[in-house]
Design an enzyme around this catalytic site. Structure first.
Site, PDB file in Angstrom:
ATOM      1  N   CYS A  26     -43.135  15.132 127.834  1.00  0.00           N
ATOM      2  CA  CYS A  26     -44.178  15.809 128.856  1.00  0.00           C
ATOM      3  C   CYS A  26     -44.145  17.323 128.757  1.00  0.00           C
ATOM      4  O   CYS A  26     -43.183  17.508 127.908  1.00  0.00           O
ATOM      5  CB  CYS A  26     -43.718  15.148 130.248  1.00  0.00           C
ATOM      6  SG  CYS A  26     -42.193  15.866 130.836  1.00  0.00           S
ATOM      7  N   CYS A  54     -40.772  19.026 128.879  1.00  0.00           N
ATOM      8  CA  CYS A  54     -39.968  19.031 127.889  1.00  0.00           C
ATOM      9  C   CYS A  54     -39.940  20.182 127.139  1.00  0.00           C
ATOM     10  O   CYS A  54     -39.438  20.904 126.618  1.00  0.00           O
ATOM     11  CB  CYS A  54     -40.004  17.799 126.926  1.00  0.00           C
ATOM     12  SG  CYS A  54     -39.502  16.154 127.863  1.00  0.00           S
ATOM     13  N   CYS A  70     -16.884  14.809  86.661  1.00  0.00           N
ATOM     14  CA  CYS A  70     -15.611  14.396  87.261  1.00  0.00           C
ATOM     15  C   CYS A  70     -16.008  14.690  88.679  1.00  0.00           C
ATOM     16  O   CYS A  70     -17.191  15.400  89.062  1.00  0.00           O
ATOM     17  CB  CYS A  70     -14.739  15.261  87.038  1.00  0.00           C
ATOM     18  SG  CYS A  70     -14.636  16.997  87.152  1.00  0.00           S
ATOM     19  N   CYS A  91     -17.119  18.118  89.932  1.00  0.00           N
ATOM     20  CA  CYS A  91     -18.729  18.436  89.812  1.00  0.00           C
ATOM     21  C   CYS A  91     -19.242  17.732  91.096  1.00  0.00           C
ATOM     22  O   CYS A  91     -20.058  18.772  91.606  1.00  0.00           O
ATOM     23  CB  CYS A  91     -19.209  17.584  88.955  1.00  0.00           C
ATOM     24  SG  CYS A  91     -18.289  18.108  87.099  1.00  0.00           S
ATOM     25  N   ASP A 136     -23.519 -13.357 120.625  1.00  0.00           N
ATOM     26  CA  ASP A 136     -24.490 -13.850 121.481  1.00  0.00           C
ATOM     27  C   ASP A 136     -24.680 -15.391 121.197  1.00  0.00           C
ATOM     28  O   ASP A 136     -24.448 -15.712 120.241  1.00  0.00           O
ATOM     29  CB  ASP A 136     -25.746 -13.119 121.128  1.00  0.00           C
ATOM     30  CG  ASP A 136     -26.772 -13.660 121.994  1.00  0.00           C
ATOM     31  OD1 ASP A 136     -26.741 -13.493 123.170  1.00  0.00           O
ATOM     32  OD2 ASP A 136     -27.857 -13.871 121.382  1.00  0.00           O
ATOM     33  N   ASP A 149     -28.913 -11.186 117.431  1.00  0.00           N
ATOM     34  CA  ASP A 149     -30.222 -11.414 116.879  1.00  0.00           C
ATOM     35  C   ASP A 149     -30.983 -10.224 116.608  1.00  0.00           C
ATOM     36  O   ASP A 149     -32.042 -10.010 116.372  1.00  0.00           O
ATOM     37  CB  ASP A 149     -31.303 -12.659 117.442  1.00  0.00           C
ATOM     38  CG  ASP A 149     -31.762 -12.157 118.841  1.00  0.00           C
ATOM     39  OD1 ASP A 149     -31.462 -10.914 119.231  1.00  0.00           O
ATOM     40  OD2 ASP A 149     -32.115 -13.021 119.605  1.00  0.00           O
ATOM     41  N   ASP A 163     -30.269  -7.934 121.964  1.00  0.00           N
ATOM     42  CA  ASP A 163     -28.932  -7.431 121.829  1.00  0.00           C
ATOM     43  C   ASP A 163     -28.790  -6.193 121.007  1.00  0.00           C
ATOM     44  O   ASP A 163     -27.612  -5.373 120.949  1.00  0.00           O
ATOM     45  CB  ASP A 163     -28.318  -8.388 120.936  1.00  0.00           C
ATOM     46  CG  ASP A 163     -28.222  -9.981 121.218  1.00  0.00           C
ATOM     47  OD1 ASP A 163     -28.006 -10.171 122.566  1.00  0.00           O
ATOM     48  OD2 ASP A 163     -28.723 -10.646 120.582  1.00  0.00           O
TER      49      ASP A 163
END
Length: 794
Positions: free
Chosen positions: A16, A19, A83, A86, A495, A689, A693
């Protein structure tokens, strides 16, 4: 005063005018900053004095007050790294660029992942910065193109190695003369013959080490190329100096080390070649996933069937898929019936029946029926493409355990050079005063044996093979950090609905008349809850007629309230009835019996009076008891979390062998329950799932989402289990344990190798060529050890 600069920054999280005003106010309070923030475009127009404020400080200020700065992510292929020094150098330089929030460079995948502010950073500038360091980079190419590039590089390396071996072999014979007093033709001992063989190896085949060393030193860094160039050059130029001393002095016997420089370069090239071949094997999992994709699709256009490349399929296209063919893209059946083998995505070995309206996953195998389908997701939006992306990002990410190796690698080469110089001084002044050759040989051996390659490869190769092995089994880790942390879990919260149970409940008991069922089913038809679907399906089977619902209100954790034909309908638990003053005490015993059998019992009231009870049961997954037993055998505390009442929850828990149950939990309370377990000092994994959750998955130390292939991009989870197979959870923990054990083995041998090798070389117990061979084989051994993860039994 320096010239004022102007930038436009994208801001996220503003909802809004308050903000945007807050952001603007905070920015304008900064010294040397003038800002205007636009809520509509979600952008801040900023003028700032670089002497008083930097863009990084401005973005930090925005994030500090709770908003986000819009960032983008680019993946780059990086070429020329040899290596860990690098990759560490490139990463450090990229992270110092203004506007770059995070950069991660992976030596094994030869890639860089950069998160940056698009208004402050241009991708080409990042590439230019990498090129200035002496490497090359370009935006991520397709896997096939990258593989082709790798194969060309491997072929080039092989050619150089063969030429180097041919030129170095005669020089190797001179080494045998010194070691075993062998007799060989005099020409082999001629300094100028040795010079002729060693020079092409040193300056043509070995030129790459000089180029790499120069570019690194020019940019204030040092890598393996510096060590190799220093060591071999010292041996070569001292031998050349000794050769010149023979001119005009035929009786002088030179002390030559041409064989040392040439054989060192050959051995290092050999090690790099073996390492590159082994590293290619670490990407096999990703390649095999890509190979699963269908190549062609049979599309209906203008009323005709036409075979086209799968890349040309568009959303909305109608496709024909015949028996034995792969489903080209994600879609849904619009005509026909068939069964589809989805094991490559979901891990489910039994073919899944498909009929009109059901979803199809791209790249799965159509078994025995011809169907017409509509394309819903194509290209990079398909399930398989999502899986490939997750695996690719995981393989390119860094685990926290790698940070220590990166820090050490950054300081390693300069320290080794100093040790080499000290070794030379000690030998020439104390061990064998005035003797140049033994001092030179010892210092060269120190330079050559102390390569940080093994250190840099120790972690990323294990992460690549581990995440790839997991993906083959249907386990997707979103990053190396998640793979590392999974083995630390002490408690697993599961769950119930859709995780332990199948999530497709059925009506088992109903007490009530025809009118009650009609009103009940009509009310539940407006709900998307699995229990509501079971009730509607039951009413349909009973030929019950549905009537229009005037008002509908779902009460989370309690039930539903609806108004139908002027009648108030309540369906839910005891709490719902109590809240609406419905007396159900006479039916308590019946409820207790149903719940003791693991059924979810719901009370029905119409116009404030009890009218019946309906019970629904959700059957447990066949593999749930076995999966839970395996988790317990791994030493984890297994906890079931559910919104069901205590009796129903305990009944289900008893069937699967779970002792601890947290019941009657509202969806919004799940995250708090996970936090409570964490407050006991336990590392918690949450399995759900990914829908209700999601908050709990985020709060948990490791969130594990149970999903099908089309749900692979669940943002809340750190790990995704394809197909809902619970047995994959203990397997995910097992592959995490195996990967971390493998990383620790690699780091132990990499650290141990250098810790032991440097002093042994410094005291003169290692010939330079032996040190070179040991250095080359150390990297190969680390990669080979990582490849053992491919054989881990899950």
């Amino acid at each position: 005063m320096s010239e004022v600069k102007h930038e436009t920054i994208g801001i996220t999280g503003m909802t809004c005018a308050a903000c945007s005003n807050r952001v603007e106010k905070v920015l304008n309070k900064m010294d040397g900053v003038e800002a205007q923030v636009n809520l509509t475009t979600e952008k801040a127009s900023i003028d700032y004095d670089p002497d008083k404020a930097s863009l990084d400080e401005i973005t930090d200020k925005i994030e500090h007050i709770g908003y986000g700065v819009l960032t983008e992510k680019v993946d780059l292929d990086v070429f020329g790294m040899t290596c860990a020094a690098c990759s560490s150098r490139i990463e450090k330089v990229l992270n110092k660029q203004e506007g770059v929030s995070e950069a991660s460079v992976n030596l094994t995948t030869e890639s860089a992942s950069v998160e940056y502010n698009p208004s402050m950073v241009d991708v080409q500038n990042l590439i230019d910065r990498i090129q200035k360091l002496g490497y090359d980079a370009k935006t991520k190419v397709e896997a096939e193109e990258k593989q082709s590039h790798k194969e060309k590089e491997l072929k080039k390396q092989k050619t150089k190695l063969i030429v180097s071996i041919i030129l170095s072999a005669p020089l190797l014979m001179t080494m045998f003369v010194h070691l075993f007093n062998m007799s060989i033709p005099d020409i082999f001992m001629n300094p100028w013959f040795q010079f002729a063989l060693a020079t092409p190896v040193q300056f043509i085949i070995g030129w790459q080490f000089y180029v790499g060393a120069y570019k690194n030193l020019r940019n204030g860094g040092a890598n393996m190329d510096v060590l190799v160039a220093l060591g071999t050059s010292a041996a070569y130029f001292y031998s050349l100096y000794e050769s010149f001393k023979t001119l005009g002095n035929p009786g002088y016997e030179p002390h030559l080390y041409f064989e040392t420089s040439a054989i060192l370069i050959t051995l290092i090239l050999f090690g790099k070649y073996l390492e590159a071949k082994a590293k290619n094997q670490t990407t096999n999992a990703l390649s095999s996933l890509l190979n699963l994709q269908a190549k062609e699709a049979r599309v209906i256009r203008n009323g005709e069937e036409t075979m086209i490349p799968v890349e040309e399929v568009e959303v909305g296209d109608r496709l024909i898929v015949k028996p034995g063919e792969k489903i080209p893209v994600d879609g849904k059946v619009v005509k026909g019936r068939t069964s589809v083998d989805e094991s490559m995505i979901t891990g489910e070995s039994i073919p899944i029946e498909k009929e009109v309206g059901t979803n199809l996953i791209g790249s799965t195998m159509n078994k025995n029926g011809s169907v017409e389908m509509e394309a819903t997701n194509v290209g990079k939006d398909t399930a398989l493409a999502s899986i490939v992306k997750v695996v690719e990002e995981a393989q390119g990410s860094k685990a926290p355990i790698q940070r220590l190796a990166d820090v050490i690698s950054g300081y390693f080469v300069p320290i080794v050079v100093v040790i080499s110089i000290i070794t030379f001084i000690v030998w020439i002044s104390i061990v064998q005063p005035g003797q140049f050759e033994p001092a030179l040989v010892a210092s060269i051996a120190v330079l050559v044996i102390a390569c940080p390659c093994a250190l840099g490869l120790a972690t990323p190769t294990s992460i690549m093979v581990g995440t790839g092995r997991a993906a083959e089994s249907g386990i997707l880790f979103k990053g190396g950090g998640h793979l590392e942390r999974t083995h630390e879990l002490e408690a697993i919260v599961l769950d119930k609905t859709g995780t332990i149970t199948k999530g497709k409940p059925e009506v088992t008991d109903f007490t009530g008349d025809e009118e009650t069922l009609q009103l009940l089913a009509s009310a539940e038809k407006g709900s998307e809850h699995p229990l509501a679907e079971a009730i509607v399906a039951y009413a349909t089977e009973q030929d019950s007629k549905f009537v229009d619902v005037d008002e509908f209100n779902a009460i989370p954790g309690h039930g539903i309230q609806a108004t139908i034909a002027g009648k108030q309908v309540l369906v839910g638990n005891r709490k719902l009835m109590q809240d609406h003053n419905v007396n159900v005490t006479d039916y308590e015993n019946n409820l207790v019996e149903l719940e003791a059998d693991g059924k979810t019992a719901m009370l029905i009231a119409i116009d404030g009076e009890y009218r019946g009870t309906i019970a629904v049961a959700d059957t447990i997954k066949e593999t749930a008891p076995e999966a839970i037993r395996e988790l317990q055998e791994q030493g984890l505390e297994v906890i079931m979390l559910t919104g069901d009442n205590e009796r129903t929850a305990q009944a289900i828990a008893k069937q699967v062998g779970i002792d601890k149950v947290i019941a009657e939990v509202l969806p919004e309370e799940k995250a708090e329950k996970v936090k409570e377990i964490q407050l006991q000092g336990k590392k918690v994994g949450m399995v759900g799932d990914g829908v209700n959750d999601a908050p709990a998955l985020v709060v948990a130390d490791i969130g594990i989402a149970i999903g099908t292939g089309t749900e692979v991009a669940i943002e809340a989870a750190d790990v995704t289990i394809l197909g809902g197979e619970l047995l994959l959870i203990p397997k995910a923990i097992k592959i995490s344990h195996a990967s971390i054990r493998n990383i620790r083995q690699n780091l132990f041998w990499a650290f141990g190798y250098n810790t032991a090798g440097i002093p042994i070389a410094a005291v003169g117990l290692l010939a330079p060529w032996v040190a070179g061979a040991a250095m080359a084989l150390s990297s190969v051994s680390v990669v080979t050890n990582s490849l053992r993860l491919k054989r881990v039994k899950l």
